[in-house]
Design a protein around this motif. Structure first.
Motif, PDB file in Angstrom:
ATOM      1  N   VAL A  89      -5.303 -68.809  27.281  1.00 46.54           N
ATOM      2  CA  VAL A  89      -5.792 -68.693  28.237  1.00 46.54           C
ATOM      3  C   VAL A  89      -7.510 -67.383  27.470  1.00 46.54           C
ATOM      4  CG1 VAL A  89      -8.215 -69.586  29.728  1.00 46.54           C
ATOM      5  CG2 VAL A  89      -6.092 -71.084  29.176  1.00 46.54           C
ATOM      6  N   LEU A  90      -6.303 -66.355  28.399  1.00 48.25           N
ATOM      7  CA  LEU A  90      -6.837 -65.293  28.647  1.00 48.25           C
ATOM      8  C   LEU A  90      -7.625 -64.690  26.607  1.00 48.25           C
ATOM      9  CD1 LEU A  90      -5.186 -63.216  31.532  1.00 48.25           C
ATOM     10  CD2 LEU A  90      -8.084 -63.724  30.934  1.00 48.25           C
ATOM     11  N   TRP A  91      -7.038 -65.247  25.932  1.00 51.22           N
ATOM     12  CA  TRP A  91      -7.004 -64.238  24.849  1.00 51.22           C
ATOM     13  C   TRP A  91      -8.847 -65.240  24.132  1.00 51.22           C
ATOM     14  CZ3 TRP A  91      -6.405 -67.052  19.961  1.00 51.22           C
ATOM     15  CH2 TRP A  91      -6.232 -65.487  18.604  1.00 51.22           C
ATOM     16  N   LEU A  92      -8.331 -65.974  23.911  1.00 51.30           N
ATOM     17  CA  LEU A  92      -9.085 -67.293  23.258  1.00 51.30           C
ATOM     18  C   LEU A  92     -10.793 -66.457  23.966  1.00 51.30           C
ATOM     19  CD1 LEU A  92      -7.939 -70.483  23.500  1.00 51.30           C
ATOM     20  CD2 LEU A  92      -8.169 -68.451  21.087  1.00 51.30           C
ATOM     21  N   MET A  93     -10.409 -66.710  25.596  1.00 50.87           N
ATOM     22  CA  MET A  93     -11.879 -66.369  26.294  1.00 50.87           C
ATOM     23  C   MET A  93     -12.230 -65.292  25.825  1.00 50.87           C
ATOM     24  SD  MET A  93     -12.758 -68.313  27.334  1.00 50.87           S
ATOM     25  CE  MET A  93     -14.522 -68.111  28.153  1.00 50.87           C
ATOM     26  N   SER A  94     -11.222 -64.187  25.706  1.00 54.98           N
ATOM     27  CA  SER A  94     -11.610 -62.059  25.539  1.00 54.98           C
ATOM     28  C   SER A  94     -12.083 -62.361  24.140  1.00 54.98           C
ATOM     29  CB  SER A  94     -10.525 -61.144  25.756  1.00 54.98           C
ATOM     30  OG  SER A  94      -9.659 -62.020  25.105  1.00 54.98           O
ATOM     31  N   VAL A  95     -12.251 -63.128  23.686  1.00 56.40           N
ATOM     32  CA  VAL A  95     -12.407 -63.625  21.595  1.00 56.40           C
ATOM     33  C   VAL A  95     -14.014 -63.386  21.810  1.00 56.40           C
ATOM     34  CG1 VAL A  95     -12.329 -63.932  19.587  1.00 56.40           C
ATOM     35  CG2 VAL A  95      -9.942 -63.484  20.566  1.00 56.40           C
ATOM     36  N   ILE A  96     -14.221 -65.257  22.384  1.00 56.17           N
ATOM     37  CA  ILE A  96     -15.799 -65.676  22.727  1.00 56.17           C
ATOM     38  C   ILE A  96     -16.194 -64.524  23.453  1.00 56.17           C
ATOM     39  CG2 ILE A  96     -16.350 -67.546  24.135  1.00 56.17           C
ATOM     40  CD1 ILE A  96     -13.755 -69.458  22.911  1.00 56.17           C
ATOM     41  N   VAL A  97     -15.892 -64.128  24.420  1.00 55.53           N
ATOM     42  CA  VAL A  97     -16.812 -63.485  25.094  1.00 55.53           C
ATOM     43  C   VAL A  97     -17.283 -62.048  25.163  1.00 55.53           C
ATOM     44  CG1 VAL A  97     -17.219 -61.449  26.928  1.00 55.53           C
ATOM     45  CG2 VAL A  97     -15.734 -64.275  27.028  1.00 55.53           C
ATOM     46  N   PHE A  98     -15.999 -61.419  23.823  1.00 56.47           N
ATOM     47  CA  PHE A  98     -16.500 -60.479  23.302  1.00 56.47           C
ATOM     48  C   PHE A  98     -17.304 -60.627  22.458  1.00 56.47           C
ATOM     49  CE2 PHE A  98     -15.945 -56.772  20.556  1.00 56.47           C
ATOM     50  CZ  PHE A  98     -15.879 -55.651  21.158  1.00 56.47           C
ATOM     51  N   ALA A  99     -17.355 -62.056  21.398  1.00 56.16           N
ATOM     52  CA  ALA A  99     -17.934 -61.913  20.288  1.00 56.16           C
ATOM     53  C   ALA A  99     -19.570 -62.074  20.928  1.00 56.16           C
ATOM     54  CB  ALA A  99     -17.452 -63.186  19.291  1.00 56.16           C
ATOM     55  N   GLY A 100     -20.122 -63.502  21.449  1.00 58.52           N
ATOM     56  CA  GLY A 100     -20.605 -63.442  22.939  1.00 58.52           C
ATOM     57  C   GLY A 100     -21.652 -61.905  22.984  1.00 58.52           C
ATOM     58  N   ILE A 101     -20.785 -61.062  23.441  1.00 57.71           N
ATOM     59  CA  ILE A 101     -22.125 -60.458  24.287  1.00 57.71           C
ATOM     60  C   ILE A 101     -22.406 -59.471  23.283  1.00 57.71           C
ATOM     61  CG2 ILE A 101     -21.194 -57.467  25.173  1.00 57.71           C
ATOM     62  CD1 ILE A 101     -19.647 -59.611  27.423  1.00 57.71           C
ATOM     63  N   TYR A 102     -21.413 -58.888  22.168  1.00 56.72           N
ATOM     64  CA  TYR A 102     -21.770 -57.823  21.148  1.00 56.72           C
ATOM     65  C   TYR A 102     -23.351 -58.749  20.203  1.00 56.72           C
ATOM     66  CZ  TYR A 102     -20.786 -55.052  16.924  1.00 56.72           C
ATOM     67  OH  TYR A 102     -20.257 -54.528  15.797  1.00 56.72           O
ATOM     68  N   LEU A 103     -23.674 -60.467  20.343  1.00 54.59           N
ATOM     69  CA  LEU A 103     -24.307 -60.195  19.431  1.00 54.59           C
ATOM     70  C   LEU A 103     -25.393 -60.125  20.180  1.00 54.59           C
ATOM     71  CD1 LEU A 103     -23.333 -63.766  17.841  1.00 54.59           C
ATOM     72  CD2 LEU A 103     -23.392 -61.722  16.684  1.00 54.59           C
ATOM     73  N   VAL A 104     -25.179 -59.943  21.323  1.00 55.02           N
ATOM     74  CA  VAL A 104     -26.360 -59.802  22.928  1.00 55.02           C
ATOM     75  C   VAL A 104     -27.795 -58.734  22.497  1.00 55.02           C
ATOM     76  CG1 VAL A 104     -27.254 -59.123  24.462  1.00 55.02           C
ATOM     77  CG2 VAL A 104     -25.036 -61.290  24.681  1.00 55.02           C
ATOM     78  N   GLY A 105     -27.083 -57.844  22.067  1.00 55.36           N
ATOM     79  CA  GLY A 105     -27.861 -56.296  22.002  1.00 55.36           C
ATOM     80  C   GLY A 105     -27.026 -55.155  21.193  1.00 55.36           C
ATOM     81  N   ASP A 106     -28.293 -54.254  20.869  1.00 56.59           N
ATOM     82  CA  ASP A 106     -27.475 -52.620  20.974  1.00 56.59           C
ATOM     83  C   ASP A 106     -27.681 -52.281  22.084  1.00 56.59           C
ATOM     84  OD1 ASP A 106     -26.737 -50.496  20.102  1.00 56.59           O
ATOM     85  OD2 ASP A 106     -28.310 -50.570  18.336  1.00 56.59           O
ATOM     86  N   PRO A 107     -26.192 -52.132  22.890  1.00 56.94           N
ATOM     87  CA  PRO A 107     -26.467 -51.334  24.393  1.00 56.94           C
ATOM     88  C   PRO A 107     -26.891 -49.624  23.705  1.00 56.94           C
ATOM     89  CG  PRO A 107     -24.660 -51.302  23.036  1.00 56.94           C
ATOM     90  CD  PRO A 107     -24.757 -52.749  22.778  1.00 56.94           C
ATOM     91  N   ALA A 108     -26.777 -49.100  22.050  1.00 54.28           N
ATOM     92  CA  ALA A 108     -27.558 -47.609  22.130  1.00 54.28           C
ATOM     93  C   ALA A 108     -29.335 -47.838  22.402  1.00 54.28           C
ATOM     94  CB  ALA A 108     -26.606 -47.093  20.788  1.00 54.28           C
ATOM     95  N   SER A 109     -29.767 -48.527  22.150  1.00 52.64           N
ATOM     96  CA  SER A 109     -31.380 -49.179  22.150  1.00 52.64           C
ATOM     97  C   SER A 109     -31.594 -48.419  23.510  1.00 52.64           C
ATOM     98  CB  SER A 109     -32.019 -49.991  22.009  1.00 52.64           C
ATOM     99  OG  SER A 109     -30.958 -51.374  21.878  1.00 52.64           O
ATOM    100  N   MET A 110     -30.488 -49.071  24.949  1.00 52.40           N
ATOM    101  CA  MET A 110     -30.577 -49.243  26.754  1.00 52.40           C
ATOM    102  C   MET A 110     -30.573 -47.393  26.827  1.00 52.40           C
ATOM    103  SD  MET A 110     -32.601 -51.976  27.205  1.00 52.40           S
ATOM    104  CE  MET A 110     -32.203 -51.752  28.428  1.00 52.40           C
ATOM    105  N   MET A 111     -29.073 -47.293  25.605  1.00 52.75           N
ATOM    106  CA  MET A 111     -28.160 -46.211  26.984  1.00 52.75           C
ATOM    107  C   MET A 111     -28.590 -44.498  26.211  1.00 52.75           C
ATOM    108  SD  MET A 111     -26.461 -47.074  28.633  1.00 52.75           S
ATOM    109  CE  MET A 111     -25.928 -49.215  28.926  1.00 52.75           C
ATOM    110  N   ILE A 112     -28.972 -44.776  25.238  1.00 51.43           N
ATOM    111  CA  ILE A 112     -29.779 -43.422  24.477  1.00 51.43           C
ATOM    112  C   ILE A 112     -31.411 -42.969  23.907  1.00 51.43           C
ATOM    113  CG2 ILE A 112     -29.122 -41.961  21.743  1.00 51.43           C
ATOM    114  CD1 ILE A 112     -26.911 -43.288  21.571  1.00 51.43           C
ATOM    115  N   PRO A 113     -31.425 -41.897  24.564  1.00 48.15           N
ATOM    116  CA  PRO A 113     -33.470 -42.202  23.690  1.00 48.15           C
ATOM    117  C   PRO A 113     -33.518 -41.794  23.118  1.00 48.15           C
ATOM    118  CG  PRO A 113     -32.282 -40.761  25.777  1.00 48.15           C
ATOM    119  CD  PRO A 113     -31.451 -41.419  25.294  1.00 48.15           C
ATOM    120  N   ASP A 114     -34.632 -42.344  22.766  1.00 49.80           N
ATOM    121  CA  ASP A 114     -35.372 -42.313  21.309  1.00 49.80           C
ATOM    122  C   ASP A 114     -35.324 -40.607  20.974  1.00 49.80           C
ATOM    123  OD1 ASP A 114     -35.480 -45.002  20.464  1.00 49.80           O
ATOM    124  OD2 ASP A 114     -37.494 -45.233  21.319  1.00 49.80           O
ATOM    125  N   SER A 115     -35.949 -39.433  21.450  1.00 46.89           N
ATOM    126  CA  SER A 115     -36.266 -38.071  21.302  1.00 46.89           C
ATOM    127  C   SER A 115     -34.789 -37.201  21.186  1.00 46.89           C
ATOM    128  CB  SER A 115     -37.004 -37.801  23.039  1.00 46.89           C
ATOM    129  OG  SER A 115     -35.596 -37.494  24.159  1.00 46.89           O
TER     130      SER A 115
END
Length: 325
Positions: A15-41
Motif C-alpha cells: 500500500v505504501l509503495w502504491l500510494m507513494s507512486v500515486i501521491v508523487f504523480a499527483g503532486i508532480y502534475l500540480v505545478g512547477d515549484p521553481a516558479s514559486m521558489m526562484i525569482p524571475d530576476s
C-alpha cells in the motif's frame, strides 16, 4: 498472531509503495515549484544552479527514485521553502494535532455513545426522537460554519473562551502539551468541540441502530428473563456487543481528524499539521506535501492494525488469522 502481523506488514509495504507512486504523480502534475521558489530576476545560470540544488532539473522518474530511496531510510527530504528536514517540520506540528484529535475523539465517544444507547433503548419517546434529530443536525452543520458560530458565541459575545492559538504549553513526557494547564484547556476546548460534533453525531447514530438490533436478539431476551436490571443489561450485555462497528468508525475518523483537520486548525489558528499542509500547498513545497501525505498513509495503516486487534479483544469469536485471510 505472528502470521497476521507478517501478512499485515506485507500489505502495508504494498500500500505504501502504491500510494507513494500515486501521491508523487499527483503532486508532480500540480505545478512547477521553481516558479514559486526562484525569482524571475535571476540569470539563467543561477536558475540552473538553483534547479539543480532542489533536484528539479531531473526527469520525474529520477525524482521519484530519489524520493523513494531516501524514504526507505526514513529521510523524507528537506523543505524547499525553509530548508528544514520534512520529518522535523511534521514532528514539530504533530503534538498539537494529536492533542486536538484525541480531545475531539474523547468528546465524541463520551457524548455520542451514552446518548446513542438512550436513543436506541427508548426510540419512540420524546428523548429518543430529540436525540435522533440532534444527530441529523450534527451531520448537517458544516464544520467551518460551526467553528465561526462557536467563536461568535463563546469568544466574542460571552468572552468565556479564547478564539485563536494554542495557549501556553507544558512539557509532558518530552512533549509540549496544552491540556495540563487551565489556559491551555481553554484554548483547546473550542476547536475540539468543533471537530467532535460530527463524530459525536455519527457515534450516536451508530450506537442507536446497533442498540435497537441488539435488543431484539435472543441473548438480551434471555438476560431480561433472568431478571437482570436495565442498567446492567445496557451497560454490559448490549454495550459490549455494539462496540465493533463503533470502534471501526471511530478509528477511521480518528485518522481523518489527524490527517485533515485543516479547516478547524485554520479557523482557530491551531498550529497543527493541517495548517502546515495548507502553507506547503500554497508554496508548492513538494517535499513537505509528499512527506505529509505519506505520513497520513502510515497513520491510517497503524489505526487499521489497532482496530483489527481490538476486534479480537471485543469478540473472541473473531480470530486474527480469520481477519488476515
Amino acid at each position: 498472531m505472528v502470521l497476521f502481523l507478517l501478512r499485515r506488514l506485507g500489505q502495508s509495504i504494498l500500500v505504501l509503495w502504491l500510494m507513494s507512486v500515486i501521491v508523487f504523480a499527483g503532486i508532480y502534475l500540480v505545478g512547477d515549484p521553481a516558479s514559486m521558489m526562484i525569482p524571475d530576476s535571476v540569470t539563467p545560470e543561477m536558475r540552473a544552479q538553483m534547479m539543480s540544488a532542489l533536484g528539479l532539473d531531473k526527469p520525474a522518474l529520477a525524482q521519484y527514485l530519489d524520493f523513494a530511496g531516501r524514504a526507505v531510510h526514513g529521510d523524507m527530504g528537506k523543505s524547499f521553502a525553509t530548508g528544514l528536514p520534512v520529518s522535523t517540520l511534521i514532528a514539530s506540528r504533530l503534538t498539537a494535532t494529536m492533542e486536538l484529535a484525541v480531545a475531539a475523539t474523547l468528546i465524541a465517544i463520551v457524548v455520542g455513545l451514552p446518548l446513542g444507547l438512550v436513543a436506541g433503548r427508548w426510540p419512540e419517546t420524546v428523548a429518543g426522537r430529540a436525540l435522533t434529530f440532534l444527530s441529523s443536525l450534527g451531520f448537517s452543520l458544516p464544520t467551518f460554519w460551526l467553528g465561526l458560530m462557536l467563536i461568535m458565541v463563546f469568544s466574542v459575545h460571552l468572552g468565556w473562551l479564547p478564539s485563536n492559538g494554542r495557549g501556553p504549553t507544558t512539557e509532558w513526557l518530552g512533549l509540549q502539551v496544552s491540556f495540563l494547564s487551565w489556559q491551555g484547556l481553554r484554548h483547546l476546548l473550542l476547536p475540539a468541540l468543533n471537530l467532535a460534533l460530527f463524530n459525536a453525531a455519527m457515534v450516536l447514530r451508530l450506537a442507536r441502530s446497533a442498540t435497537r438490533e441488539a435488543l431484539l436478539t435472543d441473548y438480551v431476551k434471555f438476560a431480561r428473563a433472568k431478571g437482570i436490571g436495565n442498567a446492567r443489561l445496557m451497560g454490559v450485555h448490549v454495550l459490549k456487543n455494539i462496540l465493533i462497528p463503533i470502534v471501526t468508525v471511530v478509528g477511521i475518523n480518528f485518522g481523518g481528524i489527524i490527517a485533515f483537520s485543516v479547516v478547524t486548525e485554520t479557523i482557530f489558528g491551531w498550529p497543527g499539521m493541517g495548517k502546515l499542509l495548507i502553507d506547503s500547498i500554497n508554496a508548492l513545497d513538494r517535499p513537505v506535501v509528499l512527506g505529509y501525505l505519506m505520513f497520513v498513509v502510515v497513520i491510517y495503516l497503524l489505526i487499521n492494525l489497532v482496530v483489527d486487534l481490538l476486534y479480537s479483544w471485543l469478540d473472541p469469536r473473531i480470530t486474527l488469522s480469520a481477519r488476515a485471510s
